[in-house]
Design a protein around this motif. Structure first.
Motif, PDB file in Angstrom:
ATOM      1  N   ASN A 273       7.112   9.838  -1.831  1.00 21.25           N
ATOM      2  CA  ASN A 273       8.171  10.074  -2.807  1.00 21.25           C
ATOM      3  C   ASN A 273       7.875   9.283  -4.093  1.00 21.25           C
ATOM      4  O   ASN A 273       7.810   8.057  -4.058  1.00 21.25           O
ATOM      5  CB  ASN A 273       9.497   9.589  -2.194  1.00 21.25           C
TER       6      ASN A 273
ATOM      7  N   HIS B  86       9.037  -0.296  -2.382  1.00 20.18           N
ATOM      8  CA  HIS B  86       8.236   0.034  -1.199  1.00 20.18           C
ATOM      9  C   HIS B  86       6.804  -0.493  -1.282  1.00 20.18           C
ATOM     10  O   HIS B  86       6.333  -0.891  -2.351  1.00 20.18           O
ATOM     11  CB  HIS B  86       8.223   1.546  -0.965  1.00 20.18           C
ATOM     12  N   GLY B  87       6.121  -0.454  -0.131  1.00 22.48           N
ATOM     13  CA  GLY B  87       4.735  -0.890  -0.066  1.00 22.48           C
ATOM     14  C   GLY B  87       3.768   0.269  -0.134  1.00 22.48           C
ATOM     15  O   GLY B  87       4.093   1.352  -0.650  1.00 22.48           O
ATOM     16  N   SER B  88       2.576   0.059   0.421  1.00 22.75           N
ATOM     17  CA  SER B  88       1.497   1.038   0.304  1.00 22.75           C
ATOM     18  C   SER B  88       1.582   2.139   1.362  1.00 22.75           C
ATOM     19  O   SER B  88       0.796   3.085   1.332  1.00 22.75           O
ATOM     20  CB  SER B  88       0.151   0.321   0.412  1.00 22.75           C
ATOM     21  N   ALA B  89       2.530   2.011   2.289  1.00 26.76           N
ATOM     22  CA  ALA B  89       2.814   3.027   3.312  1.00 26.76           C
ATOM     23  C   ALA B  89       1.555   3.670   3.896  1.00 26.76           C
ATOM     24  O   ALA B  89       1.352   4.885   3.751  1.00 26.76           O
ATOM     25  CB  ALA B  89       3.756   4.103   2.737  1.00 26.76           C
ATOM     26  N   PRO B  90       0.726   2.887   4.578  1.00 33.13           N
ATOM     27  CA  PRO B  90      -0.520   3.469   5.125  1.00 33.13           C
ATOM     28  C   PRO B  90      -0.253   4.636   6.065  1.00 33.13           C
ATOM     29  O   PRO B  90      -1.119   5.514   6.206  1.00 33.13           O
ATOM     30  CB  PRO B  90      -1.163   2.300   5.889  1.00 33.13           C
ATOM     31  N   ASN B  91       0.937   4.684   6.654  1.00 31.86           N
ATOM     32  CA  ASN B  91       1.229   5.780   7.608  1.00 31.86           C
ATOM     33  C   ASN B  91       1.327   7.151   6.944  1.00 31.86           C
ATOM     34  O   ASN B  91       1.174   8.171   7.611  1.00 31.86           O
ATOM     35  CB  ASN B  91       2.501   5.467   8.423  1.00 31.86           C
ATOM     36  N   ILE B  92       1.574   7.181   5.638  1.00 33.70           N
ATOM     37  CA  ILE B  92       1.646   8.501   4.982  1.00 33.70           C
ATOM     38  C   ILE B  92       0.645   8.629   3.820  1.00 33.70           C
ATOM     39  O   ILE B  92       0.588   9.669   3.162  1.00 33.70           O
ATOM     40  CB  ILE B  92       3.070   8.831   4.461  1.00 33.70           C
TER      41      ILE B  92
ATOM     42  N   LEU C 100      -0.341  -9.693  -6.410  1.00 29.99           N
ATOM     43  CA  LEU C 100       1.096  -9.495  -6.633  1.00 29.99           C
ATOM     44  C   LEU C 100       1.834 -10.831  -6.747  1.00 29.99           C
ATOM     45  O   LEU C 100       2.508 -11.106  -7.743  1.00 29.99           O
ATOM     46  CB  LEU C 100       1.690  -8.634  -5.508  1.00 29.99           C
TER      47      LEU C 100
ATOM     48  N   GLU D 270       7.661  -2.554 -10.398  1.00 34.60           N
ATOM     49  CA  GLU D 270       7.063  -1.936  -9.203  1.00 34.60           C
ATOM     50  C   GLU D 270       8.160  -1.352  -8.326  1.00 34.60           C
ATOM     51  O   GLU D 270       9.269  -1.881  -8.265  1.00 34.60           O
ATOM     52  CB  GLU D 270       6.294  -2.986  -8.396  1.00 34.60           C
TER      53      GLU D 270
ATOM     54  N   LEU E 115      13.577   3.616   0.960  1.00 35.07           N
ATOM     55  CA  LEU E 115      12.577   2.919   0.142  1.00 35.07           C
ATOM     56  C   LEU E 115      11.927   3.829  -0.887  1.00 35.07           C
ATOM     57  O   LEU E 115      11.474   3.365  -1.936  1.00 35.07           O
ATOM     58  CB  LEU E 115      11.492   2.348   1.057  1.00 35.07           C
TER      59      LEU E 115
ATOM     60  N   ALA F 158       1.519  -0.500  -5.391  1.00 31.47           N
ATOM     61  CA  ALA F 158       1.738  -1.301  -4.178  1.00 31.47           C
ATOM     62  C   ALA F 158       0.393  -1.833  -3.721  1.00 31.47           C
ATOM     63  O   ALA F 158      -0.649  -1.241  -4.000  1.00 31.47           O
ATOM     64  CB  ALA F 158       2.361  -0.448  -3.082  1.00 31.47           C
ATOM     65  N   LEU F 159       0.430  -2.935  -2.987  1.00 32.30           N
ATOM     66  CA  LEU F 159      -0.798  -3.476  -2.407  1.00 32.30           C
ATOM     67  C   LEU F 159      -0.593  -3.710  -0.928  1.00 32.30           C
ATOM     68  O   LEU F 159       0.494  -4.124  -0.494  1.00 32.30           O
ATOM     69  CB  LEU F 159      -1.184  -4.789  -3.087  1.00 32.30           C
ATOM     70  N   GLY F 160      -1.624  -3.476  -0.156  1.00 33.70           N
ATOM     71  CA  GLY F 160      -1.550  -3.658   1.293  1.00 33.70           C
ATOM     72  C   GLY F 160      -2.453  -2.618   1.918  1.00 33.70           C
ATOM     73  O   GLY F 160      -2.384  -1.436   1.566  1.00 33.70           O
TER      74      GLY F 160
ATOM     75  N   ASN G 230      -3.928  -9.805   4.158  1.00 35.44           N
ATOM     76  CA  ASN G 230      -3.149  -9.453   2.959  1.00 35.44           C
ATOM     77  C   ASN G 230      -3.517 -10.334   1.763  1.00 35.44           C
ATOM     78  O   ASN G 230      -2.735 -10.492   0.833  1.00 35.44           O
ATOM     79  CB  ASN G 230      -1.645  -9.567   3.256  1.00 35.44           C
TER      80      ASN G 230
HETATM   81  P1  NAD Z   1       6.232   0.305   3.307  1.00 34.55           P
HETATM   82  O1  NAD Z   1       7.270   0.174   2.261  1.00 34.55           O
HETATM   83  O2  NAD Z   1       4.855   0.554   2.850  1.00 34.55           O
HETATM   84  O3  NAD Z   1       6.655   1.464   4.330  1.00 34.55           O
HETATM   85  C1  NAD Z   1       7.823   1.398   5.139  1.00 34.55           C
HETATM   86  C2  NAD Z   1       8.229   2.808   5.578  1.00 34.55           C
HETATM   87  O4  NAD Z   1       8.798   3.498   4.475  1.00 34.55           O
HETATM   88  C3  NAD Z   1       7.061   3.665   6.055  1.00 34.55           C
HETATM   89  O5  NAD Z   1       7.504   4.500   7.094  1.00 34.55           O
HETATM   90  C4  NAD Z   1       6.698   4.490   4.851  1.00 34.55           C
HETATM   91  O6  NAD Z   1       6.097   5.722   5.142  1.00 34.55           O
HETATM   92  C5  NAD Z   1       8.071   4.677   4.191  1.00 34.55           C
HETATM   93  N1  NAD Z   1       7.933   4.783   2.725  1.00 34.55           N
HETATM   94  C6  NAD Z   1       7.738   3.760   1.860  1.00 34.55           C
HETATM   95  N2  NAD Z   1       7.638   4.212   0.626  1.00 34.55           N
HETATM   96  C7  NAD Z   1       7.763   5.552   0.686  1.00 34.55           C
HETATM   97  C8  NAD Z   1       7.724   6.589  -0.299  1.00 34.55           C
HETATM   98  N3  NAD Z   1       7.541   6.341  -1.606  1.00 34.55           N
HETATM   99  N4  NAD Z   1       7.886   7.878   0.126  1.00 34.55           N
HETATM  100  C9  NAD Z   1       8.076   8.143   1.420  1.00 34.55           C
HETATM  101  N5  NAD Z   1       8.126   7.209   2.383  1.00 34.55           N
HETATM  102  C10 NAD Z   1       7.961   5.918   2.020  1.00 34.55           C
HETATM  103  O7  NAD Z   1       6.290  -1.042   4.180  1.00 34.55           O
HETATM  104  P2  NAD Z   1       5.314  -1.538   5.358  1.00 34.55           P
HETATM  105  O8  NAD Z   1       4.873  -0.381   6.176  1.00 34.55           O
HETATM  106  O9  NAD Z   1       6.028  -2.660   5.989  1.00 34.55           O
HETATM  107  O10 NAD Z   1       4.067  -2.136   4.598  1.00 34.55           O
HETATM  108  C11 NAD Z   1       2.846  -1.444   4.372  1.00 34.55           C
HETATM  109  C12 NAD Z   1       1.949  -2.319   3.509  1.00 34.55           C
HETATM  110  O11 NAD Z   1       2.515  -2.469   2.210  1.00 34.55           O
HETATM  111  C13 NAD Z   1       1.778  -3.746   4.039  1.00 34.55           C
HETATM  112  O12 NAD Z   1       0.457  -4.140   3.785  1.00 34.55           O
HETATM  113  C14 NAD Z   1       2.751  -4.568   3.218  1.00 34.55           C
HETATM  114  O13 NAD Z   1       2.392  -5.916   3.100  1.00 34.55           O
HETATM  115  C15 NAD Z   1       2.664  -3.846   1.894  1.00 34.55           C
HETATM  116  N6  NAD Z   1       3.825  -3.999   1.017  1.00 34.55           N
HETATM  117  C16 NAD Z   1       3.548  -4.135  -0.307  1.00 34.55           C
HETATM  118  C17 NAD Z   1       4.584  -4.180  -1.207  1.00 34.55           C
HETATM  119  C18 NAD Z   1       4.261  -4.307  -2.654  1.00 34.55           C
HETATM  120  O14 NAD Z   1       3.119  -4.151  -3.046  1.00 34.55           O
HETATM  121  N7  NAD Z   1       5.221  -4.576  -3.502  1.00 34.55           N
HETATM  122  C19 NAD Z   1       5.914  -4.076  -0.772  1.00 34.55           C
HETATM  123  C20 NAD Z   1       6.161  -3.919   0.604  1.00 34.55           C
HETATM  124  C21 NAD Z   1       5.099  -3.883   1.504  1.00 34.55           C
END
Ligand code: NAD
Ligand code: IPM
Ligand code: MN
Length: 367
Positions: A304, A291-297, A103, A288, A271, A87-89, A96
């Motif tokens: 996962n 989901h994204g890079s999930a900075p919160n976790i 990507l 891929e 996700l 993932a990127l972000g 971005n």
């Molecule tokens: P996200 O998919 O990163 O996260 C959304 C929510 O889902 C968060 O609460 C996260 O903790 C949870 N989550 C996602 N994947 C998980 C996993 N494998 N296990 C457990 N929990 C998971 O989306 P976002 O927060 O909107 O975006 C974060 C960054 O990622 C942004 O910079 C966005 O542009 C980027 N992004 C990149 C891609 C990609 O590279 N294909 C896809 C989506 C978002």
């Protein structure tokens, strides 16, 4: 490796070269687990895979100013069979820009026009919908992946002024629309699926989606054995929640596909579980998790890895290694049934522990 050699490998041959781009955040945590599982199943199946990692990420972009290095597209196209992407972000790159370059750049420049996003309920307790069984939630979204509102055609007029105008063009070519709709029908036919739903917003987007309507009406005539229908995207969003069992194949434009595939992911457990492929049949394609890079976790070791592992199963399928793909898919199901899971799915295991468990399981695969 010469291009002709590579083609031989792709048709189910014994060896493959895979580029690995973990990217940012949890991409760097889940991708190594998918790689571990890939290595394990390949070795059990007596297949050779060569994995080459690339550190294209926010870190590199911030450090060196490089997102997608010059020559990268040609190198991936000519020397690799497939790409496994994390993932990127990154919050440090609010524009971005690196993600757009890498990507979206690879999707466009490798002409990966099919974004395949399966929605498959692997265990009935994972869906937020009441009284839905595994058989009720099994569909695939085909998202157009090279056009639409994603092409970056547009601009600002009077930027920063009170009367500012921002334009973002929706680009739809007949060729682009036709090939994704045709892919959806061909996929349905190949997999014995009876129903294809094309979704657009032609009641409001009277030029761009008028083209989708006309092309859909032409192409569907070539597939009289398939029950095809059209739903406006707002209606689809409602119907897919009300009764997901009415869908086998959904085909839609780039932006709507992005949104509806997250909705679909949630119907099947979230996700953390959703895989995807960016595909040009017969050419180097990129896989891929949704989901994204999930900075919160990120950095906690709790992401996962199952979405990335299921993504690697799609990659194996693409290589023609269908039995290895099935073994990986089965291992994920087994983790779900044995409750060997990360916290997003109610478990207490770490990312690495789940990856180890799956790798150990697929090592028992008997070709
Ligand atoms: P996200 O998919 O990163 O996260 C959304 C929510 O889902 C968060 O609460 C996260 O903790 C949870 N989550 C996602 N994947 C998980 C996993 N494998 N296990 C457990 N929990 C998971 O989306 P976002 O927060 O909107 O975006 C974060 C960054 O990622 C942004 O910079 C966005 O542009 C980027 N992004 C990149 C891609 C990609 O590279 N294909 C896809 C989506 C978002
Ligand atoms: C996805 C992501 C990307 C998209 C973003 C990161 C540009 O959301 O792969 O679904 O919108 O395609
Ligand atoms: Mn998305």
């Amino acid at each position: 490796m010469a291009k002709t050699d590579k083609k031989l490998l792709r048709d189910g041959g014994p060896a493959a070269r895979i580029a690995v781009i973990p990217g940012d955040g949890i991409g760097r945590e889940v991708t190594p687990e998918a790689v571990k599982v890939l290595r394990s199943v390949a070795s059990a199946g007596e297949r050779q895979i060569e994995l080459v990692e690339f550190d294209w990420s926010a870190d590199k972009y911030l450090r060196e100013g490089i997102s997608l290095p010059p020559g990268a597209v040609e190198m991936l196209r000519d020397e690799f069979d497939a790409i496994l992407f994390g993932a990127l972000g990154d919050p440090r790159v609010p524009s971005n820009q690196h993600a757009a370059d890498i990507l979206l750049g690879l999707r466009f420049k490798l002409d990966l026009y099919v974004n395949a996003r399966p929605v498959e309920l692997l265990h009935e307790r994972l869906t937020p919908l009441r009284d839905r069984k595994e058989r009720d939630i099994r569909l695939i979204v085909f998202r157009e992946n090279t056009e639409g509102l994603y092409v970056g055609v547009g601009g600002f007029f009077k930027k920063g002024m009170p009367e500012e105008i921002a334009l973002q063009e929706d680009v739809n070519s007949r060729k682009g629309v036709e090939r994704i709709i045709r892919h959806a029908f061909d996929y349905a036919r190949r997999h014995g699926l009876k129903r294809v739903c094309m979704s657009d917003k032609s009641n409001a987007m009277t030029f761009a989606h008028d083209l989708w309507q006309r092309v859909f009406k032409e192409v569907r005539q070539e597939y009289p054995q398939i029950d095809s229908r059209h739903l406006y995207i707002d209606t689809l969003a409602m119907e897919i929640v009300r009764d997901p069992s009415q869908f086998d194949v959904i085909v839609t434009c780039n932006l709507f596909g992005d949104i509806i595939s997250d909705l679909g992911a949630q119907l099947a457990g979230g996700l953390g579980l959703a895989p995807s492929g960016n595909i040009h049949p017969g050419r180097t394609s990129l896989f891929e998790p949704v989901h994204g890079s999930a900075p919160n976790i990120a950095g906690k070791g709790i992401a996962n890895p199952l979405g990335s592992v299921l993504t690697s199963a799609m990659l194996l399928d693409f290589l023609g290694w269908t039995r290895e793909a099935a073994a990986v898919h089965d291992s994920v199901k087994a983790a779900l049934f044995n409750n060997y899971l990360t916290s997003d799915l109610g478990g207490d295991k770490s990312t690495v522990a789940v990856g180890d468990w799956l790798a150990e399981r697929v090592a028992r695969f008997n070709p």
